[in-house]
Enzyme design. Structure first.
Site, short mmCIF file in Angstrom:
data_model
loop_
_atom_site.label_atom_id
_atom_site.label_comp_id
_atom_site.label_asym_id
_atom_site.label_seq_id
_atom_site.Cartn_x
_atom_site.Cartn_y
_atom_site.Cartn_z
N ASP A 64 26.81 19.29 29.82
CA ASP A 64 27.78 18.30 29.32
C ASP A 64 28.20 17.26 30.35
O ASP A 64 28.67 16.19 29.99
CB ASP A 64 29.03 19.02 28.79
CG ASP A 64 29.65 19.97 29.81
OD1 ASP A 64 29.10 20.09 30.92
OD2 ASP A 64 30.68 20.60 29.50
N HIS A 65 28.03 17.55 31.63
CA HIS A 65 28.51 16.61 32.65
C HIS A 65 27.48 15.53 32.98
O HIS A 65 27.76 14.35 32.93
CB HIS A 65 28.85 17.36 33.94
CG HIS A 65 30.17 18.06 33.91
ND1 HIS A 65 30.49 19.04 33.02
CD2 HIS A 65 31.28 17.92 34.69
CE1 HIS A 65 31.72 19.47 33.24
NE2 HIS A 65 32.22 18.81 34.25
N ASP A 119 34.20 25.80 36.13
CA ASP A 119 34.84 24.52 35.85
C ASP A 119 36.34 24.77 35.77
O ASP A 119 36.78 25.74 35.14
CB ASP A 119 34.34 23.94 34.53
CG ASP A 119 34.80 22.50 34.39
OD1 ASP A 119 33.99 21.60 34.65
OD2 ASP A 119 35.98 22.29 34.07
N ARG A 379 42.68 13.89 34.55
CA ARG A 379 42.76 13.57 35.99
C ARG A 379 42.64 12.07 36.20
O ARG A 379 41.79 11.43 35.58
CB ARG A 379 41.62 14.26 36.75
CG ARG A 379 41.83 15.74 36.83
CD ARG A 379 40.83 16.44 37.70
NE ARG A 379 41.26 17.83 37.76
CZ ARG A 379 40.44 18.87 37.81
NH1 ARG A 379 39.14 18.69 37.87
NH2 ARG A 379 40.92 20.09 37.85
N SER A 535 39.14 20.04 41.00
CA SER A 535 37.98 20.71 40.39
C SER A 535 37.60 22.02 41.07
O SER A 535 38.04 22.34 42.16
CB SER A 535 36.81 19.73 40.43
OG SER A 535 35.69 20.28 41.04
N ARG A 537 34.48 22.61 41.85
CA ARG A 537 33.14 22.38 42.43
C ARG A 537 33.01 23.04 43.80
O ARG A 537 33.72 22.68 44.74
CB ARG A 537 32.82 20.88 42.48
CG ARG A 537 33.75 20.04 43.31
CD ARG A 537 33.50 18.55 43.10
NE ARG A 537 34.00 18.11 41.79
CZ ARG A 537 34.47 16.90 41.54
NH1 ARG A 537 34.50 15.98 42.47
NH2 ARG A 537 34.93 16.58 40.33
C1 MIC Z 1 36.15 17.90 36.83
O1 MIC Z 1 36.80 17.70 35.82
O2 MIC Z 1 36.50 17.51 37.96
C2 MIC Z 1 34.86 18.68 36.72
C3 MIC Z 1 33.76 17.73 36.96
O3 MIC Z 1 34.72 19.19 35.42
C4 MIC Z 1 34.91 19.81 37.73
C5 MIC Z 1 33.66 20.55 37.89
C6 MIC Z 1 32.66 19.84 38.71
O4 MIC Z 1 33.00 19.18 39.68
O5 MIC Z 1 31.48 19.97 38.38
C7 MIC Z 1 36.01 20.85 37.46
O6 MIC Z 1 37.01 20.50 36.88
O7 MIC Z 1 35.91 21.98 37.93
FE1 SF4 Z 2 34.31 17.39 31.71
FE2 SF4 Z 2 35.90 18.10 33.74
FE3 SF4 Z 2 36.38 15.90 32.32
FE4 SF4 Z 2 36.74 18.23 31.20
S1 SF4 Z 2 37.87 17.41 32.94
S2 SF4 Z 2 35.73 16.47 30.27
S3 SF4 Z 2 35.11 19.44 32.09
S4 SF4 Z 2 34.62 16.28 33.63
#
Ligand code: MIC
Ligand code: SF4
Length: 647
Positions: A64-65, A119, A379, A535, A537
């Site tokens: 999905d990313h 995630d 975010r 996140s 990550r």
């Molecule tokens: C995000 O919202 O920052 C992400 C991208 O979903 C991350 C995960 C990632 O960095 O792959 C998260 O929230 O953990």
């Molecule tokens: Fe995707 Fe992270 Fe954004 Fe949710 S917050 S939509 S998991 S990138």
């Protein structure tokens, strides 16, 4: 003494450690989820552990990313993850099927179960009464292998909801209100448990919006009771069989209590560049805007989309505004197509995006220079949109939609008509984009498909006797993982390639950091409070590991990032006296002498020598039995390999 809902579920899952507040406990994990941006690493780690088939009740791999596919990297990664899923007993949600959290809520989540996901927004599952926690990829890999997941027995915060939301006030405003009160570090070490009469008035998707964005509090997770509303939701998803009623005992004891009268809330917005920088919509009304993005795992349910369609009906997007809409899942998109709402959106001038994270993680739709963007996301960290000076405001779908029409920030309560929505008694169900794993008899013959972008896990080594090196970087408070390891369309495709992605580490703060750190060979980073928020990550730990970072010394850490540092074998230290932060400068020569012996002996306080300044600074090294052993071994992968070898 009665138990909170959190305690009931945790207690039923504890497999290690004493069930006492503040203690580290290991819990059995029923379900796992991964997404593609963290998934490739998680599956490489799972492979390295040598477990043939997942030992969870249900594990799902979502794509999905990384769906832009601007080069071969994403597509290769998808094939790799798909083949791993098939081989190792994991369900595979194909690109286009939707955002992991939305789909998991619809199709897999179950009250009373434990879920960890690579995630940070995994707590979305708390909307149906799960203990759902965001974790690093390696923790998820271990859980897939049947290992326990370790958390500190959390403090539990009771949020008592009374009343009901007024028209055009949204679940988003509830979580923004909680963020306003508690701040982005107010939830660290805590579970936020919602209860009270007001819960009944909230549908499952609304509850999920609240638990989803609870991640921004730094909380371990958030949870709602499982009640008649939950049952109806699961029934409409043809999954009533997984329903169990769950709630806290009437005499449950909480560590903290907050009361929110839903009827008294008004529309809110989180202003740049932090989700807790909250103002009321009326304070911001009239501000000219450039862009509106609707979607993300926070606000992309059918109900959210129907609100948007209702507002857009017969109207046109303002000529100065770009409006994009990404429904959260194939199910949502399909239902919008069937009931005509999609046509209303298209007619109004919305740009319909695929059901994926998209602009939320900077995969397209970056605003214009200095552009003001209203987003229904969770975010708004500096630079996350892909435009360095973009100004992102986090708002509800109704506020976003009416503002897109008016071209200025608009309080949705100015909309004259009413919105009424009944949750469907049956959702459109077609799981044809979820590929089941190969049967056990065939799994050996499944070939793992690896593209050239997939590079192995960085090299690790057991903790050395003494760390003597320079301070390669000093940063301030509230550093996010988007600072440490930025994402976006250019960098995200490198998630399977640590050497390449490391070249972008911390470049938001200091463009020269990667080259400097590499040249120093080994180094220490110094930071402020709530270091590593955001996140899950693990790349925010793996890139520093690759660049030779041996320790990170800060005023305080965010939960998941601290765990990721430990998992990567990087020593996480905090200042005993926060004022000592000011005494160290970037470039100083630092030393932690006999650090291995001290960690081995379980010493909680170490001495950091700043040789440039000629001073000694006390630092805390709060490692428990297990985390201590992980650090000594050089990280969780080595620790787990050793543990598996020794049976
Ligand atoms: C995000 O919202 O920052 C992400 C991208 O979903 C991350 C995960 C990632 O960095 O792959 C998260 O929230 O953990
Ligand atoms: Fe995707 Fe992270 Fe954004 Fe949710 S917050 S939509 S998991 S990138």
């Amino acid at each position: 003494m009665g138990l909170t809902l959190t305690e009931k579920i945790l207690k039923a899952h504890v497999v290690d450690g004493e069930f006492v507040k503040g203690n580290e406990i290991g819990i059995r994990i029923d379900q796992t989820l991964t997404q593609d941006a963290t998934g490739t690493m998680a599956y490489l780690e799972f492979e390295a552990m040598g477990v043939p088939r997942v030992r969870t009740e249900r594990s799902v791999a979502y794509i999905d990313h990384n769906t832009l596919q601007s080069g071969f990297e994403n597509a290769d990664d998808h094939r790799f993850i798909g083949s791993c899923a098939k081989k190792h007993g994991i369900y595979f949600s194909r690109p286009g099927n939707g955002i992991c959290h939305q789909v998991h809520l619809e199709r897999f989540g179950a009250p009373g179960k434990t879920l960890i996901g690579s995630d940070s927004h995994t707590p979305t599952g708390g909307g149906i009464g799960m203990i759902a926690i965001g974790a690093g990829g390696l923790d998820v890999a271990v859980a897939m292998g049947g290992g326990a997941y370790y958390i500190t027995y959390p403090k539990i915060v009771k949020v008592e909801l009374t009343g009901a939301l007024s028209p055009w006030v949204s679940a988003k405003d509830v979580i923004l209100e909680v963020l306003r009160r508690l701040s982005v570090k107010g939830g660290v070490g805590k579970v936020i448990e919602y209860c009270g009469e007001g819960v009944k008035s909230l549908s499952v998707p609304e509850r999920a919006t609240i638990t989803n964005m609870g991640a921004e509090l730094g909380a371990t997770t958030s949870i709602f009771p499982s009640d008649e509303t939950t049952r109806q939701f699961l029934k409409a998803q043809k999954r009533e069989d997984v329903y169990v009623p769950l709630a806290a005992d009437a005499d449950a004891v909480y560590d903290e209590e907050i009361k929110i009268d839903l009827s008294a809330l008004e529309p809110l917005a989180a202003c740049p560049h932090s989700p807790d920088n909250v103002k009321t919509a009326s304070e911001l009304s009239g501000m000219k805007i450039d862009q509106v993005c609707i979607g993300s795992c926070t606000n992309s349910s059918l109900m959210d989309m129907m609100k948007v369609a209702h507002i857009l009906k017969g109207r046109t997007v303002h000529p100065d505004v770009s409006l994009s809409i990404a429904p959260g899942s194939k199910q949502v998109l399909n239902m919008l197509a069937q009931n005509g709402a999609l046509s209303i959106m298209i007619d109004a001038g919305a740009r319909i995006l695929e059901s994926a994270c998209g602009p939320c993680i900077g995969m397209g739709q970056s605003p214009n220079s200095g552009g003001i963007s209203l987003r229904t996301f969770n975010r708004n960290f500096l630079g996350r949109s892909g435009t360095k000076d973009g100004q992102v405001y986090l708002v509800s779908p109704e506020l976003a939609a009416i503002s897109a029409v008016n071209g200025v920030f608009t309080d949705p309560r100015t909309i004259e008509d009413k919105f009424e929505f009944e949750m469907p008694s049956e959702f459109v169900i077609n799981d044809n984009m979820i590929v089941p794993p190969a049967p056990e008899s065939e799994m050996d013959s499944v070939e793992i498909l690896r593209g050239p972008n997939i590079k192995p896990y960085p090299e690790t080594a057991p903790l050395v006797e003494s760390i003597e090196c320079g301070c390669s970087l000093k940063v301030g408070d509230n550093i996010t993982t988007d600072h440490i390891m930025p994402a976006g369309a250019k960098i995200l495709p490198l998630r399977s390639n640590i050497p390449a992605i490391s070249q972008h580490c911390f470049t938001v703060c200091d463009e020269n950091f990667p080259a400097r750190a590499k040249e120093m060979g080994k180094s220490i980073i110094v930071g402020g409070s709530n270091y590593g928020q955001g996140s899950s990550r693990e790349h925010a730990a793996l890139a520093p590991l690759y660049l030779g970072v041996k320790a990170v010394i800060v005023k305080s850490f965010a939960r998941i990032h601290r765990a990721n540092l430990i998992n990567a074998g990087i020593l996480p230290l905090t200042f005993v006296n926060e004022a000592d932060y000011d005494r160290i400068d970037q470039g100083d020569e630092l030393a932690l002498m006999n650090v291995r012996a001290a960690v081995e002996a379980g010493e909680q306080q170490l001495v950091l020598t700043d040789r440039t300044k000629g001073i000694e600074i006390p630092v805390l090294c709060e490692l428990s039995g297990r985390t201590k052993d992980i650090i000594l071994a050089g990280g969780l992968l080595d620790y787990t390999r050793e543990a598996l070898k020794n049976g």
